[in-house]
Design a protein around this motif. Structure first.
Motif, PDB file in Angstrom:
ATOM      1  N   LEU A 216       0.799  -1.220   0.000  1.00  0.00           N
ATOM      2  CA  LEU A 216       0.000   0.000   0.000  1.00  0.00           C
ATOM      3  C   LEU A 216       0.836   1.277   0.000  1.00  0.00           C
ATOM      4  CD1 LEU A 216      -2.820  -1.100   2.469  1.00  0.00           C
ATOM      5  CD2 LEU A 216      -2.911  -0.988  -0.024  1.00  0.00           C
ATOM      6  N   SER A 217       2.135   1.158   0.231  1.00  0.00           N
ATOM      7  CA  SER A 217       2.993   2.344   0.213  1.00  0.00           C
ATOM      8  C   SER A 217       3.718   2.509  -1.121  1.00  0.00           C
ATOM      9  CB  SER A 217       4.033   2.273   1.339  1.00  0.00           C
ATOM     10  OG  SER A 217       4.875   1.147   1.174  1.00  0.00           O
ATOM     11  N   ASN A 218       3.512   1.553  -2.026  1.00  0.00           N
ATOM     12  CA  ASN A 218       4.175   1.635  -3.327  1.00  0.00           C
ATOM     13  C   ASN A 218       3.311   2.445  -4.291  1.00  0.00           C
ATOM     14  OD1 ASN A 218       4.840   0.598  -6.215  1.00  0.00           O
ATOM     15  ND2 ASN A 218       6.551  -0.117  -4.974  1.00  0.00           N
ATOM     16  N   ARG A 219       3.813   3.562  -4.742  1.00  0.00           N
ATOM     17  CA  ARG A 219       3.025   4.486  -5.556  1.00  0.00           C
ATOM     18  C   ARG A 219       2.563   3.858  -6.867  1.00  0.00           C
ATOM     19  NH1 ARG A 219       3.477   7.804  -9.791  1.00  0.00           N
ATOM     20  NH2 ARG A 219       5.595   7.078 -10.213  1.00  0.00           N
ATOM     21  N   VAL A 220       3.469   3.134  -7.533  1.00  0.00           N
ATOM     22  CA  VAL A 220       3.127   2.516  -8.817  1.00  0.00           C
ATOM     23  C   VAL A 220       2.035   1.468  -8.631  1.00  0.00           C
ATOM     24  CG1 VAL A 220       3.999   1.074 -10.709  1.00  0.00           C
ATOM     25  CG2 VAL A 220       5.381   2.974  -9.827  1.00  0.00           C
ATOM     26  N   THR A 221       2.175   0.660  -7.591  1.00  0.00           N
ATOM     27  CA  THR A 221       1.178  -0.375  -7.329  1.00  0.00           C
ATOM     28  C   THR A 221      -0.187   0.240  -7.043  1.00  0.00           C
ATOM     29  OG1 THR A 221       2.858  -1.901  -6.483  1.00  0.00           O
ATOM     30  CG2 THR A 221       0.578  -2.307  -5.830  1.00  0.00           C
ATOM     31  N   LEU A 222      -0.221   1.286  -6.227  1.00  0.00           N
ATOM     32  CA  LEU A 222      -1.491   1.949  -5.911  1.00  0.00           C
ATOM     33  C   LEU A 222      -2.142   2.525  -7.165  1.00  0.00           C
ATOM     34  CD1 LEU A 222      -0.739   3.838  -2.568  1.00  0.00           C
ATOM     35  CD2 LEU A 222      -2.277   1.895  -2.906  1.00  0.00           C
ATOM     36  N   LEU A 223      -1.334   3.096  -8.040  1.00  0.00           N
ATOM     37  CA  LEU A 223      -1.865   3.676  -9.262  1.00  0.00           C
ATOM     38  C   LEU A 223      -2.566   2.614 -10.103  1.00  0.00           C
ATOM     39  CD1 LEU A 223      -2.070   5.977 -11.383  1.00  0.00           C
ATOM     40  CD2 LEU A 223       0.159   5.218 -12.239  1.00  0.00           C
ATOM     41  N   TYR A 224      -1.886   1.490 -10.312  1.00  0.00           N
ATOM     42  CA  TYR A 224      -2.476   0.463 -11.184  1.00  0.00           C
ATOM     43  C   TYR A 224      -3.596  -0.311 -10.491  1.00  0.00           C
ATOM     44  CZ  TYR A 224       0.905   1.650 -14.695  1.00  0.00           C
ATOM     45  OH  TYR A 224       1.619   2.346 -15.644  1.00  0.00           O
ATOM     46  N   MET A 225      -3.564  -0.366  -9.170  1.00  0.00           N
ATOM     47  CA  MET A 225      -4.706  -0.943  -8.458  1.00  0.00           C
ATOM     48  C   MET A 225      -5.967  -0.113  -8.690  1.00  0.00           C
ATOM     49  SD  MET A 225      -3.026  -2.171  -4.839  1.00  0.00           S
ATOM     50  CE  MET A 225      -4.598  -2.104  -4.027  1.00  0.00           C
ATOM     51  N   THR A 226      -5.806   1.208  -8.735  1.00  0.00           N
ATOM     52  CA  THR A 226      -6.950   2.083  -9.001  1.00  0.00           C
ATOM     53  C   THR A 226      -7.483   1.859 -10.408  1.00  0.00           C
ATOM     54  OG1 THR A 226      -5.982   3.746  -7.517  1.00  0.00           O
ATOM     55  CG2 THR A 226      -7.747   4.469  -8.979  1.00  0.00           C
ATOM     56  N   VAL A 227      -6.558   1.733 -11.371  1.00  0.00           N
ATOM     57  CA  VAL A 227      -6.976   1.468 -12.751  1.00  0.00           C
ATOM     58  C   VAL A 227      -7.683   0.122 -12.844  1.00  0.00           C
ATOM     59  CG1 VAL A 227      -6.182   1.151 -15.122  1.00  0.00           C
ATOM     60  CG2 VAL A 227      -5.108   2.886 -13.677  1.00  0.00           C
TER      61      VAL A 227
END
Length: 405
Positions: A216-227
């Protein structure tokens, strides 16, 4: 004795891809095969509010999402095989209980538990794939698996309709048990463990929370989770509305599964196309192109339907043609999005697979539920929802423009 059931040799690539497709299909099969039974479930359990029968889909999806938060850490602690076996066991127990459900509330509860169990195969399949592959190669493998997987939505409604017309909707749950036993046996006898003992993480509160924190602190992961949330939300909205649109609006009657099969079969080539293009073009660019195209196509179809109010054969084939584009462009997106999201987190692949699968799945219900319940005798609510979700997904991917993948 245990060595007999613990294979050591890695599977040939083609068999691994086929097994991955089978494991990933458990969720899709459990959703799509029950679609022809929704009218029977509604007339038996909620005749005064038939739209509530759609909750049979929603309950399963919520369970499948929430369950991944449990099976991810379990997979990282005890290995992929233990997590897989536990998930299948829970899935089959819930299916057996659902056969005797006497109210919609009881059926929804067991569908929720069945979804929890389905999270085991789904999470473990994604984690073991990350154990073996990464980056564009992982996207290529998952894309090819998607091409086989897409045949499940094609076959499932037809198979479900045959079972339901022959034996009643309750015996779809008997079918779920049989299918789960066959896939589990294949996995257990053929697929070796992919997580070595020395790389496992203790199943204790602190390491689990730390693992969730890494994700949850990884910016790239959070971005693609939203997508992924928007992408899965629009697909679930389609699945929730498809039976009513095809039958009540377009008048296909018992031919609905055949039109649904046509849509998914004609979309199957997307995975193979993506497996070829992803190495040359990159995951992010392909996903971005898919969402851009779907925003235009869904928006155009929405305008045409609003202005012309099509009827008859024109309405049917307009909706079928647009549906094919939706499934095809999803085939250019899902494998890439999952690979992009999990790419930075190979050291906690099980937990990452859990969070990446769980949160978008559960949040997608907040999109699919209202769109499905907004059904008003036209496909307009669905078209509005897809146009918005695809547009937002396209905008979000722009943020990661410097990603070389």
């Amino acid at each position: 004795m245990s060595s007999i059931f613990t294979p050591k040799k890695p599977l040939p690539l083609f068999e691994f891809i086929a097994l991955l497709a089978a494991l990933s299909s458990m969720v899709a099969f459990s959703i799509d095969s029950i679609l022809p039974g929704l009218p029977e479930i509604a007339s038996e359990m909620v005749p005064d509010n038939v739209n509530r029968a759609q909750l049979v889909i929603t309950a399963f999806v919520v369970g499948a999402g929430l369950g991944q938060l449990f099976f991810g850490p379990l997979s990282d602690a005890f290995g992929r095989r233990v997590s897989m076996g536990a998930g299948f066991a829970l899935y089959m127990i819930a299916a057996a209980a659902a056969i005797t459900a006497q109210s919609l509330e009881a059926l929804l509860f067991w569908r929720f538990v069945q979804g929890l169990g389905a999270a085991g195969p789904r999470t473990s399949a994604m984690a073991l794939t990350r154990d073996l592959y990464e980056g564009r190669l992982m996207a290529r493998v998952t894309s090819i698996a998607f091409s086989f997987f897409v045949l499940v939505p094609a076959i499932a409604p037809m198979f479900g309709q045959w079972v339901i017309l022959s034996f009643g909707w309750r015996h779809m749950f008997t079918t779920y048990i049989i299918v789960a036993m066959l896939i589990l046996a294949w996995f257990w006898l053929r697929q070796p463990e992919t997580l070595p003992t020395e790389k496992r993480r203790a199943l204790r509160f602190k390491p689990v929370i730390e693992g969730f924190g890494m994700v949850l602190s990884n910016r790239v992961t959070l971005l693609y989770m939203t997508v992924i949330t928007f992408a899965f939300g629009q697909l679930m909205a389609y699945l929730s509305s498809a039976q009513q649109i095809f039958v009540d609006v377009l008048g296909t009657g018992t031919s609905f599964p055949y039109y649904f099969a046509l849509v998914t079969i004609l979309s199957a080539g997307a995975g193979f196309l993506n497996s070829v293009l992803v190495v040359r073009v990159g995951m992010r660019r392909l996903a971005m192109a898919g969402f851009a195209a779907q925003t235009v196509l869904a928006g155009t179809t929405l305008i045409v339907w609003t202005l012309l109010s099509p009827e008859g054969a024109f309405a049917l084939w307009l909706f079928v043609a647009w549906s094919i584009t939706l499934f095809f462009l999803n085939g250019l997106s899902f494998g890439n999005l999952n690979a992009l999201a999990i790419q930075p987190l190979g050291h906690v692949a099980g937990t990452a697979a859990a969070v990446i699968g769980a949160l978008p799945t559960m949040l997608a219900v907040l999109i699919a539920g209202p769109v499905g319940l907004a059904f008003n005798g036209t496909p307009l609510p669905l078209l509005v929802g897809v146009t918005i979700c695809s547009g937002l997904s396209f905008i979000l991917i722009q943020i990661d423009r410097h990603n070389p993948n």
